[in-house]
Design a protein around this motif. Structure first.
Motif, PDB file in Angstrom:
ATOM      1  N   ARG A  40       0.810  -1.215   0.050  1.00 48.86           N
ATOM      2  CA  ARG A  40       0.046   0.034   0.065  1.00 48.86           C
ATOM      3  C   ARG A  40       0.937   1.285  -0.071  1.00 48.86           C
ATOM      4  NH1 ARG A  40      -3.942  -0.529   4.096  1.00 48.86           N
ATOM      5  NH2 ARG A  40      -2.215   0.314   5.498  1.00 48.86           N
ATOM      6  N   LEU A  41       1.732   1.070   0.565  1.00 46.07           N
ATOM      7  CA  LEU A  41       2.903   2.426   0.737  1.00 46.07           C
ATOM      8  C   LEU A  41       3.311   2.746  -0.555  1.00 46.07           C
ATOM      9  CD1 LEU A  41       4.703   1.764   4.168  1.00 46.07           C
ATOM     10  CD2 LEU A  41       2.945   3.362   3.675  1.00 46.07           C
ATOM     11  N   GLN A  42       3.530   1.690  -1.371  1.00 45.05           N
ATOM     12  CA  GLN A  42       4.007   1.759  -2.925  1.00 45.05           C
ATOM     13  C   GLN A  42       3.121   2.263  -3.711  1.00 45.05           C
ATOM     14  OE1 GLN A  42       6.902  -1.471  -4.293  1.00 45.05           O
ATOM     15  NE2 GLN A  42       5.893  -2.405  -2.751  1.00 45.05           N
ATOM     16  N   LYS A  43       1.766   1.798  -3.487  1.00 48.63           N
ATOM     17  CA  LYS A  43       0.790   2.322  -4.036  1.00 48.63           C
ATOM     18  C   LYS A  43       0.601   3.854  -3.867  1.00 48.63           C
ATOM     19  CE  LYS A  43      -3.822   0.448  -5.639  1.00 48.63           C
ATOM     20  NZ  LYS A  43      -4.758  -0.119  -4.954  1.00 48.63           N
ATOM     21  N   ASP A  44       0.717   4.043  -2.601  1.00 46.39           N
ATOM     22  CA  ASP A  44       0.665   5.529  -2.392  1.00 46.39           C
ATOM     23  C   ASP A  44       1.908   6.404  -2.805  1.00 46.39           C
ATOM     24  OD1 ASP A  44      -2.068   4.969  -1.331  1.00 46.39           O
ATOM     25  OD2 ASP A  44      -1.295   4.866   0.521  1.00 46.39           O
ATOM     26  N   LYS A  45       2.732   5.779  -3.292  1.00 48.22           N
ATOM     27  CA  LYS A  45       3.967   6.472  -3.590  1.00 48.22           C
ATOM     28  C   LYS A  45       4.917   7.139  -2.347  1.00 48.22           C
ATOM     29  CE  LYS A  45       3.074   7.132  -8.433  1.00 48.22           C
ATOM     30  NZ  LYS A  45       2.210   6.162  -8.525  1.00 48.22           N
ATOM     31  N   TYR A  46       4.643   6.342  -1.204  1.00 50.97           N
ATOM     32  CA  TYR A  46       5.449   7.141  -0.187  1.00 50.97           C
ATOM     33  C   TYR A  46       6.782   6.205  -0.058  1.00 50.97           C
ATOM     34  CZ  TYR A  46       1.042   8.771   1.562  1.00 50.97           C
ATOM     35  OH  TYR A  46      -0.013   9.496   1.607  1.00 50.97           O
ATOM     36  N   ILE A  47       6.869   5.010  -0.643  1.00 48.73           N
ATOM     37  CA  ILE A  47       8.136   4.409  -0.761  1.00 48.73           C
ATOM     38  C   ILE A  47       8.244   3.786  -2.135  1.00 48.73           C
ATOM     39  CG2 ILE A  47       8.316   3.797   1.825  1.00 48.73           C
ATOM     40  CD1 ILE A  47       7.296   1.061   0.756  1.00 48.73           C
ATOM     41  N   VAL A  48       9.455   3.454  -2.544  1.00 51.23           N
ATOM     42  CA  VAL A  48       9.698   2.639  -3.761  1.00 51.23           C
ATOM     43  C   VAL A  48      10.634   1.528  -3.608  1.00 51.23           C
ATOM     44  CG1 VAL A  48       9.408   4.721  -5.698  1.00 51.23           C
ATOM     45  CG2 VAL A  48      11.596   4.229  -4.439  1.00 51.23           C
ATOM     46  N   GLY A  49      10.427   0.284  -4.316  1.00 50.24           N
ATOM     47  CA  GLY A  49      11.180  -0.793  -3.984  1.00 50.24           C
ATOM     48  C   GLY A  49      11.961  -0.851  -5.270  1.00 50.24           C
ATOM     49  N   THR A  50      13.362  -1.167  -5.184  1.00 44.80           N
ATOM     50  CA  THR A  50      14.215  -1.712  -6.375  1.00 44.80           C
ATOM     51  C   THR A  50      14.845  -2.755  -5.643  1.00 44.80           C
ATOM     52  OG1 THR A  50      15.735  -0.203  -5.297  1.00 44.80           O
ATOM     53  CG2 THR A  50      14.400   0.470  -7.528  1.00 44.80           C
ATOM     54  N   MET A  51      14.850  -3.948  -6.929  1.00 43.06           N
ATOM     55  CA  MET A  51      15.838  -5.055  -6.705  1.00 43.06           C
ATOM     56  C   MET A  51      17.361  -4.670  -6.577  1.00 43.06           C
ATOM     57  SD  MET A  51      13.583  -7.671  -6.448  1.00 43.06           S
ATOM     58  CE  MET A  51      14.323  -9.160  -6.822  1.00 43.06           C
ATOM     59  N   ARG A  52      17.924  -5.025  -5.747  1.00 42.18           N
ATOM     60  CA  ARG A  52      19.456  -4.836  -5.687  1.00 42.18           C
ATOM     61  C   ARG A  52      20.136  -5.910  -4.928  1.00 42.18           C
ATOM     62  NH1 ARG A  52      19.927   0.408  -2.023  1.00 42.18           N
ATOM     63  NH2 ARG A  52      17.878   0.974  -2.954  1.00 42.18           N
ATOM     64  N   ASP A  53      21.560  -5.934  -5.393  1.00 42.75           N
ATOM     65  CA  ASP A  53      22.273  -7.037  -4.555  1.00 42.75           C
ATOM     66  C   ASP A  53      22.360  -6.576  -3.143  1.00 42.75           C
ATOM     67  OD1 ASP A  53      22.799  -8.584  -6.723  1.00 42.75           O
ATOM     68  OD2 ASP A  53      24.466  -6.942  -7.307  1.00 42.75           O
ATOM     69  N   SER A  54      22.321  -7.760  -2.214  1.00 44.25           N
ATOM     70  CA  SER A  54      22.411  -7.579  -0.999  1.00 44.25           C
ATOM     71  C   SER A  54      23.899  -8.106  -0.359  1.00 44.25           C
ATOM     72  CB  SER A  54      21.500  -8.315  -0.062  1.00 44.25           C
ATOM     73  OG  SER A  54      21.506  -9.810  -0.170  1.00 44.25           O
ATOM     74  N   PRO A  55      24.418  -7.242   0.452  1.00 37.65           N
ATOM     75  CA  PRO A  55      25.672  -7.367   0.879  1.00 37.65           C
ATOM     76  C   PRO A  55      26.074  -9.016   0.786  1.00 37.65           C
ATOM     77  CG  PRO A  55      24.620  -5.932   2.569  1.00 37.65           C
ATOM     78  CD  PRO A  55      23.606  -6.445   1.596  1.00 37.65           C
ATOM     79  N   HIS A  56      25.413  -9.812   1.650  1.00 33.25           N
ATOM     80  CA  HIS A  56      25.770 -11.245   1.654  1.00 33.25           C
ATOM     81  C   HIS A  56      24.675 -11.798   0.862  1.00 33.25           C
ATOM     82  CE1 HIS A  56      26.392  -9.563   5.466  1.00 33.25           C
ATOM     83  NE2 HIS A  56      24.990  -9.593   5.633  1.00 33.25           N
ATOM     84  N   GLY A  57      24.677 -12.199  -0.289  1.00 30.21           N
ATOM     85  CA  GLY A  57      23.824 -13.132  -0.810  1.00 30.21           C
ATOM     86  C   GLY A  57      22.853 -12.461  -1.903  1.00 30.21           C
ATOM     87  N   PRO A  58      21.793 -13.038  -2.254  1.00 25.39           N
ATOM     88  CA  PRO A  58      21.058 -12.818  -3.672  1.00 25.39           C
ATOM     89  C   PRO A  58      20.481 -11.095  -3.573  1.00 25.39           C
ATOM     90  CG  PRO A  58      19.751 -13.949  -2.175  1.00 25.39           C
ATOM     91  CD  PRO A  58      20.980 -13.853  -1.279  1.00 25.39           C
ATOM     92  N   LYS A  59      19.868 -10.980  -4.764  1.00 27.37           N
ATOM     93  CA  LYS A  59      19.033  -9.686  -5.032  1.00 27.37           C
ATOM     94  C   LYS A  59      17.846  -9.582  -3.884  1.00 27.37           C
ATOM     95  CE  LYS A  59      20.064  -8.742  -9.783  1.00 27.37           C
ATOM     96  NZ  LYS A  59      21.022  -7.456  -9.451  1.00 27.37           N
ATOM     97  N   ARG A  60      17.631  -8.352  -3.318  1.00 28.08           N
ATOM     98  CA  ARG A  60      16.597  -8.193  -2.492  1.00 28.08           C
ATOM     99  C   ARG A  60      15.878  -7.161  -2.821  1.00 28.08           C
ATOM    100  NH1 ARG A  60      15.978 -12.521   1.197  1.00 28.08           N
ATOM    101  NH2 ARG A  60      17.908 -12.930   2.127  1.00 28.08           N
ATOM    102  N   LYS A  61      14.768  -6.884  -2.700  1.00 28.52           N
ATOM    103  CA  LYS A  61      13.721  -5.697  -2.822  1.00 28.52           C
ATOM    104  C   LYS A  61      14.001  -4.919  -1.787  1.00 28.52           C
ATOM    105  CE  LYS A  61       9.449  -4.234  -4.991  1.00 28.52           C
ATOM    106  NZ  LYS A  61       8.384  -4.733  -5.480  1.00 28.52           N
ATOM    107  N   TYR A  62      15.002  -3.641  -1.982  1.00 28.24           N
ATOM    108  CA  TYR A  62      14.990  -2.645  -0.927  1.00 28.24           C
ATOM    109  C   TYR A  62      14.116  -1.465  -1.053  1.00 28.24           C
ATOM    110  CZ  TYR A  62      19.472  -4.547   0.664  1.00 28.24           C
ATOM    111  OH  TYR A  62      20.508  -5.459   1.204  1.00 28.24           O
TER     112      TYR A  62
END
Lengths: 110, 243
Positions: free
Chosen positions: A53-75
C-alpha cells in the motif's frame, strides 16, 4: 475492518516509514527491526500488505538490488511524499500519545 | 515489457540490471526447493493463487512472491512455519495483498492478445499447409476458400480458445483454497468447455460461404504460416513480450 485493527495498521505504517527513513531495508530486515523494538506481537507477514500500500501511495519505492551477503533483495526507500507522510504521522502521534497516556494515568488513580 | 533504453543501460553499469519477471520465476523455482514439505505446500498455494489472478502486473507479483519466499526461507532457518509468519488465513492474507498490487498495463495486455492471435494463426496455417501437402498426395483437395467465412471462423476459433483458457484459470484460482468441491468444480468447467466447443462446431456448420472466393493451396498456407511466426518473433523482439 474493525476500528481497532485500522488504528494498529496506521501506527504500524508510521513505524515502517520511520525505519525506512533511517535506511533502505528489505522485507525480512524490516520485520527483524520491528521485533527488535519490541513489536513482536505483529505477525511478520503483515508488513507485506502494508509495504504494497505504501508503494501504491508512492510513499516508498522498491528496487531489486544486490544485498551485501547473498542474492538480490527488494530494498525500499522513502520518497519525498513519504517524508511528508512521516511528518504527518509524527504530528498525529504526538497529538494522541500525550492525552491517551494522561487518561490512562488518570484512570489508574482511584 | 518495454523498458526505457537509457535507464536500462544505466542499470547495467551500476550492476543493478533489473530482474524481469522471467528471471524471478526461474529463481523462485530454484529457491522453492529449499523449503520443507509443509512450508512448500503453504507457499505454493499462495504462489498459484496470486499467479492465477491474470490482471495483476506480472513484474510486481513476481517481486512480491520472491520477497515472501525469501522471508519464509529466513524464518525456516529459525524453525518457523509458514503459518507462524503469514498467519492462519492464507486466502484472506493474499486477497489483502492482491487488492494492493498494481494492474498490468492495458497496452501490454492488448499487445499480448494480438501477439497470441498472430501466433495462433501462424501455427494453424503451418499445420494446415503441412497436412494438405501430405493429404494432397492421396486425394484431391477442394482449395476454394471464402475470405469472409474464413475470417469469421478464425475469430470464433480464437474466442473459444480464449474462453477455454480463461475458464481453466478461473477454475484454478477458485479451487486453491477450497477443500471440498474441487472435483465438482472441475466437472462444471469441463462441461462448460464441452458446450463451448459444441457451439463452435455447430456455428461453423451454419456460417454461409461469403466474401471473395480464392484458390489456396498448401504452399500458400505454409508460406503465410512461416511469415506470421516470423512476425511474432519480430514483435517479441521489439515489445519483449515473453522477455
Amino acid at each position: 475492518m474493525s476500528l481497532r485493527s485500522q488504528l494498529l495498521k496506521g501506527i504500524l505504517e508510521g513505524c515502517i516509514l520511520t525505519i525506512i527513513s533511517k535506511e533502505d531495508v528489505y522485507g525480512y530486515e524490516l520485520s527483524v527491526k520491528l521485533q527488535k523494538f519490541g513489536l513482536d506481537d505483529v505477525s511478520e507477514g503483515s508488513i507485506y500488505p502494508i509495504l504494497l500500500r505504501l508503494q501504491k501511495d508512492k510513499y516508498i519505492v522498491g528496487t531489486m538490488r544486490d544485498s551485501p551477503h547473498g542474492p538480490k533483495r527488494k530494498y525500499y526507500s522513502l520518497t519525498d511524499e513519504g517524508e511528508e507522510a512521516l511528518k504527518e504521522f509524527r504530528k498525529e502521534w504526538q497529538s494522541i500519545q500525550g492525552p491517551v497516556e494522561r487518561m490512562i494515568e488518570w484512570g489508574r488513580e482511584r | 515489457m518495454a523498458e526505457h533504453p537509457r535507464s536500462r543501460r544505466e542499470n547495467d553499469r551500476m550492476g543493478e540490471r533489473k530482474m524481469n519477471a522471467k528471471d524471478l520465476i526461474k529463481m523462485n523455482n530454484e529457491k522453492r526447493e529449499e523449503l520443507t514439505k509443509e512450508n512448500e505446500a503453504y507457499y505454493s498455494d499462495i504462489l498459484l493463487y496470486i499467479r492465477t489472478h491474470l490482471t495483476l502486473s506480472e513484474q510486481q507479483s513476481e517481486e512480491l512472491l520472491m520477497e515472501l519466499l525469501d522471508h519464509l526461507l529466513e524464518g525456516q532457518k529459525e524453525g518457523k512455519r509458514a503459518e507462524d509468519i503469514f498467519g492462519s488465513d492464507p486466502k484472506g492474507y493474499c486477497d489483502e495483498m492482491i487488492a494492493q498490487i498494481p494492474k498490468e498495463d492495458r497496452k501490454n495486455n492488448f499487445t499480448f492478445i494480438l501477439f497470441l492471435m498472430i501466433q495462433f494463426a501462424g501455427w494453424i496455417a503451418l499445420t494446415r499447409g503441412a497436412l494438405e501437402l501430405i493429404i494432397g498426395f492421396f486425394t484431391e483437395i477442394n482449395n476454394t476458400v471464402f475470405l469472409g467465412t474464413a475470417v469469421v471462423k478464425s475469430m470464433i476459433n480464437f474466442l473459444v480458445l480464449y474462453g477455454v483458457v480463461i475458464g481453466i484459470f478461473s477454475w484454478l484460482k477458485n479451487s486453491i483454497y477450497k477443500k471440498n468441491s474441487k472435483i465438482k468444480d472441475f466437472f462444471v468447467v469441463f462441461l462448460l468447455m464441452c458446450t463451448a466447443v459444441t457451439v463452435f462446431v455447430l456455428f461453423s456448420k451454419i456460417i454461409p460461404n461469403f466474401g471473395y472466393a480464392i484458390e489456396v493451396g498448401w504452399l500458400f498456407y505454409l508460406i503465410s504460416g512461416i511469415v506470421l511466426l516470423l512476425l511474432t518473433v519480430l514483435i517479441n523482439k521489439k515489445a519483449r513480450i515473453t522477455k
